[in-house]
Scaffold this motif. Structure first.
Motif, PDB file in Angstrom:
ATOM      1  N   SER A  49      33.778  53.928  32.343  1.00  0.00           N
ATOM      2  CA  SER A  49      35.008  53.252  32.766  1.00  0.00           C
ATOM      3  C   SER A  49      35.670  52.447  31.659  1.00  0.00           C
ATOM      4  O   SER A  49      36.666  51.757  31.918  1.00  0.00           O
ATOM      5  CB  SER A  49      34.694  52.325  33.943  1.00  0.00           C
ATOM      6  OG  SER A  49      33.713  51.350  33.555  1.00  0.00           O
ATOM      7  N   ARG A  50      35.158  52.535  30.432  1.00  0.00           N
ATOM      8  CA  ARG A  50      35.723  51.709  29.363  1.00  0.00           C
ATOM      9  C   ARG A  50      37.029  52.260  28.806  1.00  0.00           C
ATOM     10  O   ARG A  50      37.746  51.551  28.105  1.00  0.00           O
ATOM     11  CB  ARG A  50      34.698  51.543  28.234  1.00  0.00           C
ATOM     12  CG  ARG A  50      33.478  50.724  28.625  1.00  0.00           C
ATOM     13  CD  ARG A  50      32.516  50.542  27.467  1.00  0.00           C
ATOM     14  NE  ARG A  50      31.377  49.715  27.869  1.00  0.00           N
ATOM     15  CZ  ARG A  50      30.284  50.178  28.446  1.00  0.00           C
ATOM     16  NH1 ARG A  50      30.176  51.481  28.703  1.00  0.00           N
ATOM     17  NH2 ARG A  50      29.308  49.361  28.789  1.00  0.00           N
TER      18      ARG A  50
ATOM     19  N   LYS B 220      40.603  53.986  29.933  1.00  0.00           N
ATOM     20  CA  LYS B 220      41.482  54.242  31.069  1.00  0.00           C
ATOM     21  C   LYS B 220      42.044  55.656  30.941  1.00  0.00           C
ATOM     22  O   LYS B 220      42.797  55.954  30.024  1.00  0.00           O
ATOM     23  CB  LYS B 220      42.606  53.217  31.117  1.00  0.00           C
ATOM     24  CG  LYS B 220      42.116  51.788  31.360  1.00  0.00           C
ATOM     25  CD  LYS B 220      43.274  50.798  31.390  1.00  0.00           C
ATOM     26  CE  LYS B 220      42.760  49.385  31.631  1.00  0.00           C
ATOM     27  NZ  LYS B 220      43.889  48.397  31.631  1.00  0.00           N
ATOM     28  N   ARG B 221      41.677  56.509  31.891  1.00  0.00           N
ATOM     29  CA  ARG B 221      42.002  57.928  31.749  1.00  0.00           C
ATOM     30  C   ARG B 221      43.472  58.220  31.966  1.00  0.00           C
ATOM     31  O   ARG B 221      44.012  59.157  31.382  1.00  0.00           O
ATOM     32  CB  ARG B 221      41.117  58.752  32.688  1.00  0.00           C
ATOM     33  CG  ARG B 221      39.653  58.621  32.306  1.00  0.00           C
ATOM     34  CD  ARG B 221      38.725  59.399  33.201  1.00  0.00           C
ATOM     35  NE  ARG B 221      37.348  58.955  33.004  1.00  0.00           N
ATOM     36  CZ  ARG B 221      36.328  59.374  33.711  1.00  0.00           C
ATOM     37  NH1 ARG B 221      36.505  60.267  34.669  1.00  0.00           N
ATOM     38  NH2 ARG B 221      35.107  58.914  33.470  1.00  0.00           N
ATOM     39  N   ASP B 222      44.138  57.422  32.800  1.00  0.00           N
ATOM     40  CA  ASP B 222      45.575  57.642  32.956  1.00  0.00           C
ATOM     41  C   ASP B 222      46.317  57.305  31.674  1.00  0.00           C
ATOM     42  O   ASP B 222      47.276  57.992  31.292  1.00  0.00           O
ATOM     43  CB  ASP B 222      46.121  56.820  34.134  1.00  0.00           C
ATOM     44  CG  ASP B 222      45.840  55.326  33.998  1.00  0.00           C
ATOM     45  OD1 ASP B 222      44.936  54.943  33.230  1.00  0.00           O
ATOM     46  OD2 ASP B 222      46.530  54.539  34.672  1.00  0.00           O
ATOM     47  N   VAL B 223      45.868  56.269  30.976  1.00  0.00           N
ATOM     48  CA  VAL B 223      46.473  55.909  29.694  1.00  0.00           C
ATOM     49  C   VAL B 223      46.171  56.985  28.647  1.00  0.00           C
ATOM     50  O   VAL B 223      47.032  57.363  27.851  1.00  0.00           O
ATOM     51  CB  VAL B 223      45.960  54.533  29.218  1.00  0.00           C
ATOM     52  CG1 VAL B 223      46.513  54.183  27.839  1.00  0.00           C
ATOM     53  CG2 VAL B 223      46.340  53.460  30.235  1.00  0.00           C
TER      54      VAL B 223
END
Length: 501
Positions: free
Chosen positions: A250-251, A253-256
């Motif tokens: 979770s480190r 941000k996949r949308d970013v």
């Protein structure tokens, strides 16, 4: 296709089977424009068949296809299967090579002025990512393998000191394996970085095949890395520019990350490249470690032959040459060198090419050969015959020109190997006055150019970096044996452009 599950390729074949009439881009219209031109000139269609066959599946985003930047159908399924195959939580298909993945991950982590800890001997794409992000880097000097003289990764102690010294760092970027197939297991580095709650990123461009066979090194994704960039086209079966970015945790941000991938990759991505990534992964899923059995056997037989023949040309991965238990070595890299010092790596490279054996790269000491899973007995025999010819007819001509081992990155001589923060942004010295000096007179000046021997594409000097005596010695050595330099005004490196006082 009954044995392979390749959703992108299957979609392309299904679309093509409907005999579509194109009123959309690309303009070649499934290769029909080229076919018509060939016919008008009464040329042989067969001469152009390889290109036309690719054009037949070169489509754009249609209702029957999918969108790489917002995947919902076959591309989304292909990414899911890739993550499952390579051990990630999510995988992104890249059509701009590992370069696009490296740049996107830096942009996703860093705002202008942010700081990140970076291994000193990284690929230029990471430096370009720092420039585009406007970030600052703390460079960690690499360690050197005592047997080969080649740069690996910084020490665990260096990393811990850097994390303590720069708590504001947004993360850590390492690069392993190196071009020569030397890999450092990174689990302890990753655990240390996670202790400080920071993401650990790995440029694993040359390790797309890692962890796919017991004889191969371990991919950093299995060591817990937050993001791993792999050039699938280098060591697996994808087309050039086909790569993947694997992420977990979770480190990041996949949308970013997805947003920045869409910024640095074409809005019209290549479906043939994506299909080749899909097929490459599907074959891995189908064959598992069987895919590598033949190549590993042939390379092992070649190394035994080389030792039995007692040639002056040796393989760095021979059993008696590498003994560092802390490193892993890619058995599908053959790294040749002249043990007598008569032939440089660049000279040996040219001689192999004369016999039709085309290596991947060379430097002052070594020649790197990448062995694919499709290699044949006949091709390995051709390599053997070339080495016999070189020893018999060529090596004696160079007896008066011995060469010495030259590392591929600058080796620090003092200090802790942790650099001061270096700011990167586009064109910081574009308006500065510069002057071109003889290389030997440039010690202590600031370089106004990047000096990048290529391959492997690792800068020896960054623009704005102080020029040391060690740097000049290494540049001179590489230039004397014919290495090529990107970014330098004087390609022969007799002079260098510096920032005027």
């Amino acid at each position: 296709m009954s044995e392979l599950k390749a959703p992108i390729y299957e979609m392309l074949m299904k679309h093509l089977s409907k005999d579509p009439v194109s009123f959309h881009v690309p303009g070649h219209r499934y290769g029909n424009a080229l076919r018509q031109w060939i016919a008008s000139k009464r040329l042989a269609q067969s001469d152009y068949h390889p290109l036309i066959s690719i054009m037949e599946i070169d489509v754009t985003e249609l209702s029957s296809t999918d969108d790489l930047h917002h995947p919902e159908a076959c591309i989304a399924e292909s990414e899911r299967l890739a993550a499952q195959c390579f051990g990630a939580e999510h995988s992104y298909l890249l059509v701009g090579g590992s370069t696009s993945g490296n740049i996107a991950i830096i942009l996703a982590l860093c705002q202008p002025g942010d700081l990140i800890i970076v291994q000193r001997n990284v690929h230029k794409s990471i430096v370009n990512g720092l420039k585009l992000a406007g970030a600052s880097a703390v460079f960690l000097a690499p360690q050197y393998d005592s047997h080969s003289g080649l740069a690996t990764v910084p020490s665990l102690k260096q990393l811990e000191q850097a994390l303590q010294r720069y708590p504001e760092a947004k993360g850590v970027i390492f690069s392993t394996p190196n071009y020569y197939g030397i890999n450092t297991p990174l689990q302890s580095y990753i655990e240390l970085t996670h202790h400080y709650d920071k993401p650990f990123i790995v440029d694993e461009a040359h390790g797309a095949h890692y962890s796919m066979h017991p004889a191969l090194p371990t991919s950093a994704i299995y060591g817990g890395a937050d993001a791993v960039v792999q050039s699938t086209h280098k060591t697996l079966l994808a087309m050039t520019m086909g790569a993947m970015l694997h992420v977990q945790g979770s480190r990041i941000k996949r949308d970013v990350l997805r947003e920045h991938l869409s910024m640095v990759q074409s809005s019209s991505p290549s479906f043939p490249i994506m299909a080749s990534l899909d097929i490459s992964r599907a074959i891995m899923d189908c064959e598992k470690d069987r895919l590598f059995h033949k190549a590993l056997l042939l390379v092992d037989q070649f190394r035994n032959w080389l030792e039995e023949k007692s040639l002056l040309i040796q393989d760095m991965y021979g059993a008696t040459l590498l003994r560092n238990k802390d490193l892993q070595y890619d058995p599908l890299r053959i790294v040749l060198f002249d043990s007598s010092g008569q032939l440089s790596g660049v000279q040996l490279h040219k001689e192999l090419e004369r016999d039709g054996c085309w290596p991947e790269m060379s430097d002052a000491r070594y020649v790197v050969l990448v062995v694919s899973v499709s290699v044949t007995e006949k091709e390995m025999e051709r390599l053997k015959q070339s080495l016999i010819r070189i020893q018999q007819n060529v090596a004696p001509l160079y007896q008066s020109n011995p060469v010495a081992i030259t590392p591929t990155a600058l080796q620090p001589t003092q200090g802790d190997g942790i650099g001061a923060p270096t700011a990167f942004h586009r064109g910081p010295y574009d308006q500065a006055k510069t002057v071109q000096l003889p290389l030997r007179e440039a010690v202590g000046r600031l370089s106004a150019e990047n000096v990048i021997p290529y391959p492997p594409g690792i800068p020896l000097l960054y623009r704005g970096e102080p020029i040391t005596e060690e740097a000049i010695q290494q540049i001179s050595r590489l230039a004397s044996v014919g290495a090529k330099f990107q970014g330098a005004c004087d390609v022969k490196m007799q002079s260098i452009t510096v920032i005027h006082d």
